[in-house]
Each structure stands twice: as structure tokens, then as C-alpha cells.
Design a protein around this motif. Structure first.
Motif, PDB file in Angstrom:
ATOM      1  N   LEU A 108      13.072  27.776  -1.975  1.00 51.41           N
ATOM      2  CA  LEU A 108      13.238  26.706  -1.146  1.00 51.41           C
ATOM      3  C   LEU A 108      13.866  25.834  -1.976  1.00 51.41           C
ATOM      4  N   ASP A 109      14.564  25.805  -2.596  1.00 49.02           N
ATOM      5  CA  ASP A 109      15.140  24.309  -3.727  1.00 49.02           C
ATOM      6  C   ASP A 109      16.005  23.197  -2.998  1.00 49.02           C
ATOM      7  N   VAL A 110      14.918  22.063  -2.993  1.00 54.15           N
ATOM      8  CA  VAL A 110      14.755  20.946  -1.974  1.00 54.15           C
ATOM      9  C   VAL A 110      14.018  20.650  -3.000  1.00 54.15           C
ATOM     10  N   TYR A 137       8.637  33.326   0.836  1.00 48.31           N
ATOM     11  CA  TYR A 137       9.692  31.678   0.129  1.00 48.31           C
ATOM     12  C   TYR A 137       9.550  31.864  -0.811  1.00 48.31           C
ATOM     13  N   LYS A 138      10.843  31.451  -1.839  1.00 47.61           N
ATOM     14  CA  LYS A 138      10.281  31.368  -3.499  1.00 47.61           C
ATOM     15  C   LYS A 138      10.048  29.205  -3.506  1.00 47.61           C
ATOM     16  N   ILE A 139       9.570  29.457  -4.591  1.00 49.82           N
ATOM     17  CA  ILE A 139       9.207  27.877  -5.102  1.00 49.82           C
ATOM     18  C   ILE A 139      10.117  27.691  -6.492  1.00 49.82           C
ATOM     19  N   LEU A 172       8.581  30.886 -11.918  1.00 51.49           N
ATOM     20  CA  LEU A 172       8.845  29.502 -13.381  1.00 51.49           C
ATOM     21  C   LEU A 172       9.398  30.481 -14.038  1.00 51.49           C
ATOM     22  N   LYS A 173       9.755  31.565 -14.014  1.00 52.04           N
ATOM     23  CA  LYS A 173      10.795  31.718 -15.353  1.00 52.04           C
ATOM     24  C   LYS A 173      10.001  31.239 -16.733  1.00 52.04           C
ATOM     25  N   LEU A 174       8.576  31.882 -16.808  1.00 48.28           N
ATOM     26  CA  LEU A 174       8.153  31.349 -18.340  1.00 48.28           C
ATOM     27  C   LEU A 174       8.530  32.044 -18.859  1.00 48.28           C
ATOM     28  N   ALA A 205      10.417  40.642 -14.474  1.00 42.51           N
ATOM     29  CA  ALA A 205      11.151  40.104 -15.300  1.00 42.51           C
ATOM     30  C   ALA A 205      12.531  39.396 -15.083  1.00 42.51           C
ATOM     31  N   VAL A 206      12.705  38.469 -15.475  1.00 40.55           N
ATOM     32  CA  VAL A 206      14.155  38.092 -15.213  1.00 40.55           C
ATOM     33  C   VAL A 206      14.628  38.296 -16.491  1.00 40.55           C
ATOM     34  N   THR A 207      15.745  39.612 -16.432  1.00 45.13           N
ATOM     35  CA  THR A 207      17.272  40.559 -16.998  1.00 45.13           C
ATOM     36  C   THR A 207      18.131  39.232 -17.430  1.00 45.13           C
ATOM     37  N   VAL A 208      19.236  39.188 -17.446  1.00 50.13           N
ATOM     38  CA  VAL A 208      20.746  38.486 -17.320  1.00 50.13           C
ATOM     39  C   VAL A 208      20.443  37.707 -15.794  1.00 50.13           C
ATOM     40  N   LEU A 209      20.184  36.399 -15.655  1.00 51.85           N
ATOM     41  CA  LEU A 209      20.710  35.453 -15.158  1.00 51.85           C
ATOM     42  C   LEU A 209      21.826  35.572 -14.210  1.00 51.85           C
ATOM     43  N   THR A 210      21.668  35.397 -12.855  1.00 51.82           N
ATOM     44  CA  THR A 210      22.579  36.234 -11.989  1.00 51.82           C
ATOM     45  C   THR A 210      24.273  34.583 -12.164  1.00 51.82           C
ATOM     46  N   SER A 211      24.466  33.907 -12.908  1.00 51.03           N
ATOM     47  CA  SER A 211      25.009  32.824 -13.436  1.00 51.03           C
ATOM     48  C   SER A 211      25.835  32.997 -14.666  1.00 51.03           C
ATOM     49  N   ILE A 245      22.683  36.631  -4.127  1.00 52.25           N
ATOM     50  CA  ILE A 245      23.550  37.157  -2.844  1.00 52.25           C
ATOM     51  C   ILE A 245      24.264  36.212  -1.318  1.00 52.25           C
ATOM     52  N   ARG A 246      25.756  36.484  -1.620  1.00 53.23           N
ATOM     53  CA  ARG A 246      25.939  35.501  -0.381  1.00 53.23           C
ATOM     54  C   ARG A 246      26.697  36.097   0.643  1.00 53.23           C
ATOM     55  N   PRO A 247      26.301  35.944   2.027  1.00 57.87           N
ATOM     56  CA  PRO A 247      26.997  36.276   3.329  1.00 57.87           C
ATOM     57  C   PRO A 247      28.223  35.766   2.678  1.00 57.87           C
ATOM     58  N   ASP A 288      27.927  28.075  -8.792  1.00 64.29           N
ATOM     59  CA  ASP A 288      27.535  28.795  -9.522  1.00 64.29           C
ATOM     60  C   ASP A 288      27.361  30.247  -9.838  1.00 64.29           C
ATOM     61  N   GLN A 289      27.033  31.175  -8.830  1.00 70.09           N
ATOM     62  CA  GLN A 289      26.845  32.155  -8.721  1.00 70.09           C
ATOM     63  C   GLN A 289      27.837  32.845  -9.491  1.00 70.09           C
ATOM     64  N   LYS A 290      27.160  34.291 -10.140  1.00 69.24           N
ATOM     65  CA  LYS A 290      29.337  34.640 -10.719  1.00 69.24           C
ATOM     66  C   LYS A 290      28.643  37.027 -10.980  1.00 69.24           C
ATOM     67  N   VAL A 307      17.059  37.723  -2.638  1.00 69.35           N
ATOM     68  CA  VAL A 307      16.697  36.052  -2.715  1.00 69.35           C
ATOM     69  C   VAL A 307      18.446  35.373  -2.632  1.00 69.35           C
ATOM     70  N   VAL A 308      17.595  34.548  -1.564  1.00 69.90           N
ATOM     71  CA  VAL A 308      18.853  33.338  -0.768  1.00 69.90           C
ATOM     72  C   VAL A 308      18.305  32.738  -1.049  1.00 69.90           C
ATOM     73  N   ALA A 309      19.258  31.784  -1.168  1.00 73.82           N
ATOM     74  CA  ALA A 309      18.268  29.335  -0.946  1.00 73.82           C
ATOM     75  C   ALA A 309      19.483  28.483  -0.665  1.00 73.82           C
ATOM     76  N   ARG A 310      20.025  28.719  -1.140  1.00 71.17           N
ATOM     77  CA  ARG A 310      21.696  27.475  -0.417  1.00 71.17           C
ATOM     78  C   ARG A 310      21.860  28.132   0.737  1.00 71.17           C
ATOM     79  N   PRO A 311      22.298  29.185   0.923  1.00 63.03           N
ATOM     80  CA  PRO A 311      23.361  29.590   2.379  1.00 63.03           C
ATOM     81  C   PRO A 311      22.272  29.621   3.598  1.00 63.03           C
TER      82      PRO A 311
HETATM   83  O1  LIG Z   1      18.900  35.515 -12.217  1.00 61.45           O
HETATM   84  C1  LIG Z   1      18.707  34.738 -12.000  1.00 61.45           C
HETATM   85  C2  LIG Z   1      17.025  34.628 -11.041  1.00 61.45           C
HETATM   86  C3  LIG Z   1      16.847  33.527 -10.703  1.00 61.45           C
HETATM   87  N1  LIG Z   1      17.914  33.041  -9.296  1.00 61.45           N
HETATM   88  C4  LIG Z   1      16.745  32.040  -8.907  1.00 61.45           C
HETATM   89  O2  LIG Z   1      17.379  32.803  -6.858  1.00 61.45           O
HETATM   90  C5  LIG Z   1      17.658  31.572  -6.509  1.00 61.45           C
HETATM   91  C6  LIG Z   1      19.271  31.594  -5.417  1.00 61.45           C
HETATM   92  O3  LIG Z   1      19.754  30.070  -4.647  1.00 61.45           O
HETATM   93  P1  LIG Z   1      20.926  30.278  -4.478  1.00 61.45           P
HETATM   94  O4  LIG Z   1      20.691  29.497  -3.746  1.00 61.45           O
HETATM   95  O5  LIG Z   1      21.116  31.532  -3.289  1.00 61.45           O
HETATM   96  O6  LIG Z   1      22.017  31.201  -5.205  1.00 61.45           O
HETATM   97  C7  LIG Z   1      17.454  30.362  -7.352  1.00 61.45           C
HETATM   98  O7  LIG Z   1      16.505  29.107  -6.927  1.00 61.45           O
HETATM   99  C8  LIG Z   1      17.591  30.751  -8.998  1.00 61.45           C
HETATM  100  O8  LIG Z   1      17.228  29.899  -9.342  1.00 61.45           O
HETATM  101  C9  LIG Z   1      19.266  33.356  -9.624  1.00 61.45           C
HETATM  102  O9  LIG Z   1      19.987  32.731  -8.574  1.00 61.45           O
HETATM  103  N2  LIG Z   1      19.458  33.706 -10.668  1.00 61.45           N
END
Ligand SMILES: O=c1ccn([C@@H]2O[C@H](COP(=O)(O)O)[C@@H](O)[C@H]2O)c(=O)[nH]1
Length: 245
Positions: free
Chosen positions: A25-27, A47-49, A76-78, A125-131, A191-193, A200-202, A219-223
Motif C-alpha cells: 500500500l504505497d500511497v 497488505y504491506k504498509i 519498517l526495515k528497522l 530480514a532484508v538482505t540486499v534491497l532489490t533496487s 516483482i513485475r508482471p 527503480d527496481q533492478k 510483494v507487489v505495490a506499484r503494478p
Molecule cells: O528489497 C526490497 C525490500 C522492500 N521493498 C519494498 O517492496 C515494495 C515494492 O514496490 P514495487 O512498487 O512493487 O516496486 C516497496 O514498498 C518497497 O519498499 C523492495 O522493493 N525491495
């Protein structure tokens, strides 16, 4: 009966399958989040906040969602000194969320595991951000290391510290599964359909690839939340998940 067939023939066989899709829920406001959730209806169960909504009334909204029977992932990625993380996790655990993220640093993971003791909250545990790609890791000050190697290193530490699950790109899910075994969760953003913008995802894959590579939850937000029809977008992903199982 295949998962795809059961999805279309049984009124709610899909509960478990739908839980595999975590909708981000990235709004910017609770009003928008509520509207997205209403539009998605029973197509969304989990849902993810994250930061954007959490700091705009999202904790209260998390309670509202939980009251409606939805599952909530607080992303919250503490990351702080151990005492702060442990007490923060203890507070979050009282909200009734299902998942909470922390960064995969040993002190942080150890503190989070202590903080959630005796509750149903699961720590991821968030290892390496997907971006991030390998160049971003060098820019961030890491000695040359591939994201896959760093994910593997951190997944092993998370396993040894008894963290419940790992957040990584699905491209690393098979290797992570071989490290953490079947008893821990693998949750994959990035994740991208097919045909959707990466933004910004790599390190990205399609929903079907994510499931085939061994992710437990995608986890899927923007799509979804930016789609003209969020329910149709969520449903299409759930169908793709069902077919890949
Ligand atoms: O490594 C990570 C950890 C968290 N996220 C979160 O997932 C969603 C992805 O959003 P999209 O719009 O589907 O790209 C977003 O809330 C990130 O904060 C991540 O992308 N990568």
C-alpha cells in the motif's frame, strides 16, 4: 486438481494462494489506502504498509485491516542499536501484524528475535534491497561483492540467529532456500508482471518466475496500486501464481 483449476471452481480455495500475494500500500494517505483496499475487495488478503503510509496514519490503518481479517506486513526495515530495536519490535508485536522487516545486520536481527519472543509476529530480514545491483553495493562502501554473495552471507546469518524469513530478490531465492531450508520464509519484492515498468527496481522477475524460483510470498505495490483497475491487476497476479504452483 491443479491450483489454477481449484482457484476458478471453488468459492474460496484461493485463500492460501491469495496470501502469496502481498500488496504494497504505497500511497500517501489512509483515505487512498482504504479506497485501494475497498476496490481490491476479496482479491486481496495480505497488505504491506511501508514508510509512506506508516508515517501518515498507517499504524491505525494496520489495526483496521487486521480487524477486517486481513493480514498486515509492516515493512519498517528497522535498524538501530540493539536495545532500541528490541523495544521497538516489542511495541510493533502488540499491533497484531503478521510480518515485520529489519535490516539483516546481526545485532539488529538478534535484537528483533528477542523483541518478538512469545508473540506470533514473524521477523523478516532484508538482505540486499532489490533496487541495488553490484555497482550500487560498491557505491555504498562494500568491497567488491555481488549482490547474490551478500544475500547468501546474510541469509546464513539470519538462519543462525533464528530469524523467521528472508527478503531478497527472487533471482536469489533458490540459493537462499538451499541455505535456510524449508522452515523459513522467502519473501520477494522486485516483482513485475510481463511488460510492466521496472521503475527503480533492478533485480526483477515476473510473478510466475518468482513462485517457480521458490518464493513463499511475492510483494507487489506499484503494478497494483497504480493500475487503472487494482482488483483486476491483483487477480491477474494471483492467477499467474496459481498456474506456477
Ligand atoms: O528489497 C526490497 C525490500 C522492500 N521493498 C519494498 O517492496 C515494495 C515494492 O514496490 P514495487 O512498487 O512493487 O516496486 C516497496 O514498498 C518497497 O519498499 C523492495 O522493493 N525491495
Amino acid at each position: 486438481m491443479s491450483a489454477a483449476m481449484s482457484l476458478s471452481t471453488n468459492p474460496d480455495p484461493a485463500g492460501d494462494i491469495r496470501d502469496k500475494l502481498i500488496i504494497g500500500l504505497d500511497v500517501p494517505s489512509v483515505e487512498e489506502a482504504r479506497s485501494v483496499v475497498e476496490r481490491i475487495g476479496d482479491a486481496g488478503t495480505f497488505y504491506k504498509i511501508g514508510y509512506q503510509l506508516a508515517y501518515a496514519g498507517g499504524f491505525e490503518f494496520a489495526r483496521e485491516l487486521i480487524g477486517q481479517g486481513k493480514k498486515v506486513f509492516l515493512d519498517l526495515k528497522l535498524h538501530d542499536i540493539g536495545n532500541t530495536v528490541e523495544e521497538g519490535v516489542r511495541s510493533v508485536a502488540r499491533l497484531g501484524a503478521t510480518f515485520l522487516t529489519v535490516h539483516a545486520y546481526p545485532q539488529t536481527m538478534r535484537a528483533a528475535v528477542a523483541g518478538k519472543a512469545g508473540t506470533d509476529l514473524k521477523i523478516l530480514a532484508v538482505t540486499v534491497l532489490t533496487s541495488y545491483d553490484d555497482i550500487d553495493l560498491v557505491e555504498a562502501g562494500y568491497a567488491p561483492v555481488t549482490s547474490a554473495e551478500l544475500v547468501a552471507h546474510r541469509a546464513a546469518q539470519a538462519r543462525d540467529l533464528d530469524v523467521d524469513g528472508i527478503v531478497c530478490a527472487a533471482t536469489e531465492a533458490e540459493r537462499v532456500r538451499s541455505i535456510v531450508g524449508p522452515g523459513r520464509l522467502i519473501v520477494t519484492p522486485g516483482i513485475r508482471p510481463a511488460g510492466a515498468e521496472a521503475g527503480d527496481q533492478k533485480r526483477i522477475v515476473t510473478p510466475a518466475e518468482g513462485i517457480r524460483l521458490g518464493a513463499d510470498h511475492l510483494v507487489v505495490a506499484r503494478p497494483i496500486v497504480k493500475a487503472a483497475d487494482p482488483r483486476a491487476a491483483a487477480d491477474a497476479i494471483v492467477r499467474e501464481i496459481a498456474q506456477a504452483l
